[in-house]
Design a protein around this motif. Structure first.
Motif, PDB file in Angstrom:
ATOM      1  N   GLY A  92       0.782  -1.223   0.000  1.00 48.53           N
ATOM      2  CA  GLY A  92       0.000   0.000   0.000  1.00 48.53           C
ATOM      3  C   GLY A  92       0.816   1.278   0.000  1.00 48.53           C
ATOM      4  O   GLY A  92       0.391   2.281   0.578  1.00 48.53           O
ATOM      5  N   ALA A  93       1.968   1.256  -0.653  1.00 48.32           N
ATOM      6  CA  ALA A  93       2.800   2.456  -0.754  1.00 48.32           C
ATOM      7  C   ALA A  93       3.086   2.741  -2.226  1.00 48.32           C
ATOM      8  O   ALA A  93       4.199   2.526  -2.717  1.00 48.32           O
ATOM      9  CB  ALA A  93       4.094   2.265   0.024  1.00 48.32           C
ATOM     10  N   PRO A  94       2.081   3.253  -2.948  1.00 49.84           N
ATOM     11  CA  PRO A  94       2.283   3.473  -4.383  1.00 49.84           C
ATOM     12  C   PRO A  94       3.307   4.559  -4.698  1.00 49.84           C
ATOM     13  O   PRO A  94       3.980   4.490  -5.726  1.00 49.84           O
ATOM     14  CB  PRO A  94       0.887   3.866  -4.880  1.00 49.84           C
ATOM     15  CG  PRO A  94       0.170   4.367  -3.686  1.00 49.84           C
ATOM     16  CD  PRO A  94       0.739   3.627  -2.519  1.00 49.84           C
ATOM     17  N   ASP A  95       3.450   5.549  -3.826  1.00 49.73           N
ATOM     18  CA  ASP A  95       4.438   6.594  -4.068  1.00 49.73           C
ATOM     19  C   ASP A  95       5.860   6.042  -3.976  1.00 49.73           C
ATOM     20  O   ASP A  95       6.729   6.357  -4.791  1.00 49.73           O
ATOM     21  CB  ASP A  95       4.236   7.763  -3.093  1.00 49.73           C
ATOM     22  CG  ASP A  95       4.239   7.320  -1.633  1.00 49.73           C
ATOM     23  OD1 ASP A  95       3.985   6.121  -1.374  1.00 49.73           O
ATOM     24  OD2 ASP A  95       4.506   8.165  -0.755  1.00 49.73           O
ATOM     25  N   VAL A  96       6.097   5.188  -3.002  1.00 40.17           N
ATOM     26  CA  VAL A  96       7.414   4.552  -2.861  1.00 40.17           C
ATOM     27  C   VAL A  96       7.654   3.588  -4.024  1.00 40.17           C
ATOM     28  O   VAL A  96       8.760   3.488  -4.550  1.00 40.17           O
ATOM     29  CB  VAL A  96       7.534   3.836  -1.498  1.00 40.17           C
ATOM     30  CG1 VAL A  96       8.882   3.147  -1.365  1.00 40.17           C
ATOM     31  CG2 VAL A  96       7.320   4.806  -0.364  1.00 40.17           C
ATOM     32  N   ALA A  97       6.598   2.880  -4.454  1.00 39.26           N
ATOM     33  CA  ALA A  97       6.712   1.956  -5.579  1.00 39.26           C
ATOM     34  C   ALA A  97       7.080   2.702  -6.860  1.00 39.26           C
ATOM     35  O   ALA A  97       7.928   2.244  -7.640  1.00 39.26           O
ATOM     36  CB  ALA A  97       5.406   1.190  -5.763  1.00 39.26           C
ATOM     37  N   LEU A  98       6.449   3.861  -7.084  1.00 35.03           N
ATOM     38  CA  LEU A  98       6.760   4.656  -8.267  1.00 35.03           C
ATOM     39  C   LEU A  98       8.199   5.162  -8.229  1.00 35.03           C
ATOM     40  O   LEU A  98       8.914   5.110  -9.235  1.00 35.03           O
ATOM     41  CB  LEU A  98       5.780   5.835  -8.385  1.00 35.03           C
ATOM     42  CG  LEU A  98       5.940   6.711  -9.614  1.00 35.03           C
ATOM     43  CD1 LEU A  98       5.698   5.893 -10.875  1.00 35.03           C
ATOM     44  CD2 LEU A  98       5.003   7.896  -9.544  1.00 35.03           C
ATOM     45  N   THR A  99       8.634   5.629  -7.072  1.00 38.68           N
ATOM     46  CA  THR A  99      10.020   6.098  -6.927  1.00 38.68           C
ATOM     47  C   THR A  99      11.005   4.958  -7.162  1.00 38.68           C
ATOM     48  O   THR A  99      12.017   5.120  -7.844  1.00 38.68           O
ATOM     49  CB  THR A  99      10.236   6.704  -5.529  1.00 38.68           C
ATOM     50  OG1 THR A  99       9.291   7.750  -5.328  1.00 38.68           O
ATOM     51  CG2 THR A  99      11.638   7.236  -5.372  1.00 38.68           C
ATOM     52  N   GLU A 100      10.714   3.789  -6.609  1.00 37.53           N
ATOM     53  CA  GLU A 100      11.579   2.617  -6.816  1.00 37.53           C
ATOM     54  C   GLU A 100      11.617   2.220  -8.278  1.00 37.53           C
ATOM     55  O   GLU A 100      12.667   1.869  -8.808  1.00 37.53           O
ATOM     56  CB  GLU A 100      11.093   1.443  -5.959  1.00 37.53           C
ATOM     57  CG  GLU A 100      11.825   0.146  -6.196  1.00 37.53           C
ATOM     58  CD  GLU A 100      13.288   0.173  -5.819  1.00 37.53           C
ATOM     59  OE1 GLU A 100      14.068  -0.570  -6.445  1.00 37.53           O
ATOM     60  OE2 GLU A 100      13.675   0.934  -4.917  1.00 37.53           O
ATOM     61  N   ALA A 101      10.475   2.292  -8.952  1.00 40.03           N
ATOM     62  CA  ALA A 101      10.427   1.917 -10.370  1.00 40.03           C
ATOM     63  C   ALA A 101      11.265   2.875 -11.209  1.00 40.03           C
ATOM     64  O   ALA A 101      12.011   2.435 -12.095  1.00 40.03           O
ATOM     65  CB  ALA A 101       8.985   1.906 -10.864  1.00 40.03           C
TER      66      ALA A 101
END
Length: 186
Positions: free
Chosen positions: A48-57
């Motif tokens: 549930g951390a889409p902002d962190v997922a986007l940054t990681e991507a």
């Protein structure tokens, strides 16, 4: 059911990292590094951390893999110094073919520029006929034929020396440049 997915993704992260570390081929390790980033993106998304997922991507996966690819590609080049329109030695060509290296030919107008580039480390090796490079004569026995192709590696080419000696024949001697205090040329 959601808990099993998280456990599976968490188990994949160290597994892909282990496979990436154990790779001997640079590009295979690079692909596994990208896969590790994708697994991290999946984990952050599931948690549930889409902002962190986007940054990681974007940063952890895309940018890192691109920078690694550029670095790996630029380090897999052997710069070979040549005089005029001469060809490189068979051992150098075989080394590049065997280890999937690119050979960049650097042509010099004269022997002085060639030897200076070798000593300065601007080329990894030079391939020249023995008679055309009198400055390199102290590195070889005096009974060399003048038209014999010789290969001299730069001082930093220690890892090349072992591999080239395994690939070379008696017709094409290979030596590594050492400075005057170590018995080489200056």
């Amino acid at each position: 059911m959601n808990g099993w997915i998280e456990v599976f993704i968490v188990a994949l992260l160290p597994l892909t990292a282990l496979f990436a570390v154990l790779q001997t081929q640079a590009y295979s390790a690079l692909v596994l590094r990208g896969m590790m980033g994708v697994v991290a993106v999946l984990l952050y998304t599931v948690l549930g951390a889409p902002d962190v997922a986007l940054t990681e991507a974007l940063v952890g996966t895309l940018l890192t893999v691109i920078l690694y690819a550029v670095t790996v590609r630029s380090t897999q080049v052997v710069r070979v110094g040549l005089l005029a329109d001469r060809a490189a030695g068979v051992a150098i060509k075989q080394l590049c073919k065997t280890h999937k290296l690119s050979m960049r030919k650097v042509v010099f107008p004269g022997e002085k520029e060639l030897v200076e580039a070798l000593k300065a480390g601007r080329v990894d090796a030079v391939c020249v006929e023995f008679g055309l490079a009198p400055a390199l004569h102290p590195l070889f026995p005096p009974e060399q034929p003048a038209d014999r192709l010789i290969t001299v590696l730069a001082e930093h080419g220690k890892w090349h020396e072992r591999k080239l000696n395994a690939l070379s024949s008696e017709d094409e001697p290979i030596v590594r440049l050492r400075y005057r205090e170590r018995g080489g040329i200056r």
